[in-house]
Design a protein around this motif. Structure first.
Motif, PDB file in Angstrom:
ATOM      1  N   ARG A   1       2.792  16.782   3.152  1.00  0.00           N
ATOM      2  CA  ARG A   1       3.239  15.771   2.202  1.00  0.00           C
ATOM      3  C   ARG A   1       2.522  14.436   2.417  1.00  0.00           C
ATOM      4  O   ARG A   1       2.606  13.538   1.576  1.00  0.00           O
ATOM      5  CB  ARG A   1       4.747  15.553   2.297  1.00  0.00           C
ATOM      6  N   GLY A   2       1.818  14.292   3.528  1.00  0.00           N
ATOM      7  CA  GLY A   2       1.125  13.057   3.797  1.00  0.00           C
ATOM      8  C   GLY A   2       2.066  11.959   4.269  1.00  0.00           C
ATOM      9  O   GLY A   2       3.166  12.227   4.745  1.00  0.00           O
ATOM     10  N   THR A   3       1.655  10.716   4.088  1.00  0.00           N
ATOM     11  CA  THR A   3       2.435   9.578   4.601  1.00  0.00           C
ATOM     12  C   THR A   3       2.936   8.653   3.492  1.00  0.00           C
ATOM     13  O   THR A   3       3.435   7.565   3.770  1.00  0.00           O
ATOM     14  CB  THR A   3       1.575   8.765   5.579  1.00  0.00           C
ATOM     15  N   GLY A   4       2.789   9.073   2.251  1.00  0.00           N
ATOM     16  CA  GLY A   4       3.201   8.229   1.138  1.00  0.00           C
ATOM     17  C   GLY A   4       4.706   8.158   0.977  1.00  0.00           C
ATOM     18  O   GLY A   4       5.469   8.840   1.679  1.00  0.00           O
ATOM     19  N   PRO A   5       5.169   7.346   0.049  1.00  0.00           N
ATOM     20  CA  PRO A   5       6.609   7.188  -0.158  1.00  0.00           C
ATOM     21  C   PRO A   5       7.242   8.461  -0.711  1.00  0.00           C
ATOM     22  O   PRO A   5       6.599   9.231  -1.429  1.00  0.00           O
ATOM     23  CB  PRO A   5       6.694   6.041  -1.174  1.00  0.00           C
ATOM     24  N   VAL A   6       8.509   8.672  -0.375  1.00  0.00           N
ATOM     25  CA  VAL A   6       9.286   9.771  -0.937  1.00  0.00           C
ATOM     26  C   VAL A   6       9.855   9.318  -2.274  1.00  0.00           C
ATOM     27  O   VAL A   6      10.404   8.216  -2.379  1.00  0.00           O
ATOM     28  CB  VAL A   6      10.424  10.183   0.014  1.00  0.00           C
TER      29      VAL A   6
ATOM     30  N   ASP B   1      -3.682  17.737  -1.023  1.00  0.00           N
ATOM     31  CA  ASP B   1      -4.497  16.587  -1.423  1.00  0.00           C
ATOM     32  C   ASP B   1      -4.275  16.198  -2.883  1.00  0.00           C
ATOM     33  O   ASP B   1      -4.200  15.003  -3.202  1.00  0.00           O
ATOM     34  CB  ASP B   1      -5.983  16.904  -1.219  1.00  0.00           C
ATOM     35  N   ARG B   2      -4.189  17.210  -3.763  1.00  0.00           N
ATOM     36  CA  ARG B   2      -4.160  16.921  -5.200  1.00  0.00           C
ATOM     37  C   ARG B   2      -2.759  16.647  -5.733  1.00  0.00           C
ATOM     38  O   ARG B   2      -2.607  15.892  -6.691  1.00  0.00           O
ATOM     39  CB  ARG B   2      -4.757  18.103  -5.969  1.00  0.00           C
ATOM     40  N   ILE B   3      -1.716  17.250  -5.141  1.00  0.00           N
ATOM     41  CA  ILE B   3      -0.380  17.130  -5.734  1.00  0.00           C
ATOM     42  C   ILE B   3       0.683  16.733  -4.717  1.00  0.00           C
ATOM     43  O   ILE B   3       1.370  15.724  -4.878  1.00  0.00           O
ATOM     44  CB  ILE B   3       0.028  18.441  -6.445  1.00  0.00           C
ATOM     45  N   TRP B   4       0.830  17.510  -3.650  1.00  0.00           N
ATOM     46  CA  TRP B   4       2.010  17.367  -2.783  1.00  0.00           C
ATOM     47  C   TRP B   4       2.074  16.006  -2.098  1.00  0.00           C
ATOM     48  O   TRP B   4       3.149  15.416  -1.962  1.00  0.00           O
ATOM     49  CB  TRP B   4       2.033  18.495  -1.753  1.00  0.00           C
ATOM     50  N   SER B   5       0.926  15.482  -1.685  1.00  0.00           N
ATOM     51  CA  SER B   5       0.899  14.182  -1.007  1.00  0.00           C
ATOM     52  C   SER B   5       0.961  13.010  -1.982  1.00  0.00           C
ATOM     53  O   SER B   5       1.082  11.856  -1.571  1.00  0.00           O
ATOM     54  CB  SER B   5      -0.369  14.060  -0.152  1.00  0.00           C
ATOM     55  N   ARG B   6       0.910  13.295  -3.282  1.00  0.00           N
ATOM     56  CA  ARG B   6       0.861  12.238  -4.300  1.00  0.00           C
ATOM     57  C   ARG B   6       2.124  12.153  -5.152  1.00  0.00           C
ATOM     58  O   ARG B   6       2.327  11.172  -5.857  1.00  0.00           O
ATOM     59  CB  ARG B   6      -0.342  12.469  -5.227  1.00  0.00           C
ATOM     60  N   MET B   7       2.986  13.166  -5.096  1.00  0.00           N
ATOM     61  CA  MET B   7       4.113  13.224  -6.033  1.00  0.00           C
ATOM     62  C   MET B   7       5.432  12.763  -5.414  1.00  0.00           C
ATOM     63  O   MET B   7       6.476  12.820  -6.059  1.00  0.00           O
ATOM     64  CB  MET B   7       4.289  14.646  -6.569  1.00  0.00           C
ATOM     65  N   GLY B   8       5.406  12.319  -4.135  1.00  0.00           N
ATOM     66  CA  GLY B   8       6.625  11.848  -3.499  1.00  0.00           C
ATOM     67  C   GLY B   8       7.469  12.928  -2.866  1.00  0.00           C
ATOM     68  O   GLY B   8       8.688  12.770  -2.736  1.00  0.00           O
TER      69      GLY B   8
END
Length: 450
Positions: free
Chosen positions: A101-106, A301-308
């Motif tokens: 999921r990366g480190t972006g916001p939930v 990279d394309r979806i899971w880490s960018r969609m919260g």
């Protein structure tokens, strides 16, 4: 792995076993806020019964150690009663690859809870059943409803918890189809490219003359026998190759891609839609080759880490580390809802256009002329497009579906989505599928009366 249709594909069991009694869960008091549609006088109500037994009721994996007969094995983990435990514990059974999921916001999911359990809907049997009775009787693990961006119902059953990841079965196909849309938007893949230009190894297979569009829409001419549990069927071969079934005769297992390369062409490419799980694995192979990365990393990279997303997801993988693209994806129910919400809202979140809007519109439409029996038994006005089932092509509602009762249903017209996670006692149960769609569309209409 996959739900070809509401009816049974050839040779596939699609009946409700004796264990699947229509039972009722212990419910909260009905307090639907004026949204409960009255039952027509001609439609009798179904008699309530006992709720479906949970994994704990069966003693599955209870104790330290559990009794040998209570431990899922290689040949029965997805069959009753073991699947009531296995579908929430796939990482305990199989090798996996993380979708980080990366480190972006939930993404926050605002709540506006409503009591939906007293809503009644028509069943295939001609009775009226309440949503509460249905949740108890249909081997539910989780159920979530969102209306206009807010969670109006979220419940967990069968001892499932909100943090647990659940096997999606063929919901995975729609996730991979959405990833294909992102990569198409980047210019990495073209839908009319012949498959051998994307994956040269396919030049000597049944896919030699097919395009990526043919495969995404499951209109290639390649033979793939979808019969579940039938010795020697192509479906059984892919189950063995993916590690989901034990090998036969002591031979080392083929890989998922070995199976792909062995499949012959049996009809012309571009003809009528014919559901075959292997098509998604072929799409995934093309995406990996185009980007030079694994399916799990591409999805991250394309979806899971960018969609919260709130948690990492994962795929089960075969002996070569290849993800089972057609059915091996696992995530939390709330993250399944987030990917559905992303598509409902035009593919953008947090200022980032993640999925192209035109791809989503194409996924919610399709050619009804090539969508016939037995698929119309579930969706008489339906279609299939880019790895998504279209329930009513004129309305534009569409869905991801998986065997044993997995569902993400999306209706852009009313900004409605529903997620159902289940562990049915059989791969395909026609009445369960029809009743599931009747339940969610009735809830949709109750929340957004026309």
């Amino acid at each position: 792995m996959t739900p070809p249709n509401a009816a049974s594909p050839k040779g596939t069991v699609a009946h409700a076993p004796a264990a699947a009694a229509p039972a009722a869960a212990a419910l909260h008091p009905a307090a639907a806020q004026g949204a409960v549609p009255p039952a027509p006088a001609s439609a009798p109500r179904a008699a309530p019964a006992q709720p479906a037994p949970t994994a704990r009721d069966h003693g599955i994996m209870q104790g330290f150690p559990p009794a040998p007969e209570a431990i899922p094995g290689a040949s029965n983990w997805d069959l009753p009663p073991f699947n009531r435990w296995s579908f929430c514990n796939m990482r305990n059974l199989f090798p996996t690859a993380d979708v980080q999921r990366g480190t972006g916001p939930v993404r926050t999911l605002p709540s506006a809870q409503q009591e939906l359990r007293a809503i009644r809907f028509p069943t295939l049997a001609g009775t009226q059943q309440t949503v509460g009775d249905w949740l108890g009787s249909s081997y539910t693990d989780g159920f979530m409803v969102m209306s206009r961006g807010r969670v109006v119902h979220e419940s967990y059953h069968n001892n499932m918890a909100s943090h647990q990841l659940h096997l999606s079965q063929s919901v995975a196909k729609s996730v991979v189809g959405t990833l294909a849309g992102v990569m198409h938007g980047e210019g990495l893949v073209d839908l009319d490219t012949p498959m051998p230009r994307l994956v040269p190894e396919l030049a000597h297979s049944g896919y030699a003359g097919a395009t990526l569009r043919h495969v995404l829409d499951m209109r290639s001419g390649v033979r793939f026998n979808e019969d579940y549990g039938t010795p020697g069927s192509d479906m059984t071969r892919i189950d063995i190759a993916s590690g989901w079934r034990p090998t036969e005769g002591g031979h080392p297992p083929a890989t998922i891609r070995d199976v792909i390369l062995s499949l012959p062409q049996e009809r012309g490419h571009g003809e009528d839609f014919h559901y075959r799980s292997i098509e998604t694995d072929v799409v995934a192979w093309a995406l990996e080759r185009a980007a030079g990365a694994s399916l799990a990393d591409l999805l991250s990279d394309r979806i899971w880490s960018r969609m919260g997303a709130e948690r990492d997801a994962y795929f089960t993988v075969d002996g070569a580390g290849t993800a089972l693209a057609d059915g091996g994806f696992n995530a939390t129910m709330r993250d399944y809802a987030r990917i559905g919400l992303l598509l409902l809202e035009g593919g953008a979140w947090n200022g980032d256009q993640i999925v192209p809007e035109d791809w989503i519109r194409a996924s919610a439409s399709g050619d009804r002329a090539v969508f016939g029996e037995p698929y119309t038994a579930t969706s008489p006005k339906g279609a299939y497009s880019r790895q998504w089932w279209v329930h009513d092509a004129a309305r534009g509602d569409f869905m991801a579906r998986g065997v044993f009762g997995q569902l993400i249903y999306l209706d852009p017209k009313t900004e409605f989505l529903a997620v159902k996670l289940s562990s049915w006692p059989d791969f395909l149960i026609h009445s369960y599928t029809v009743d599931m769609l009747s339940a969610v569309t009735t809830i949709r209409d109750a929340l957004s009366p026309s």
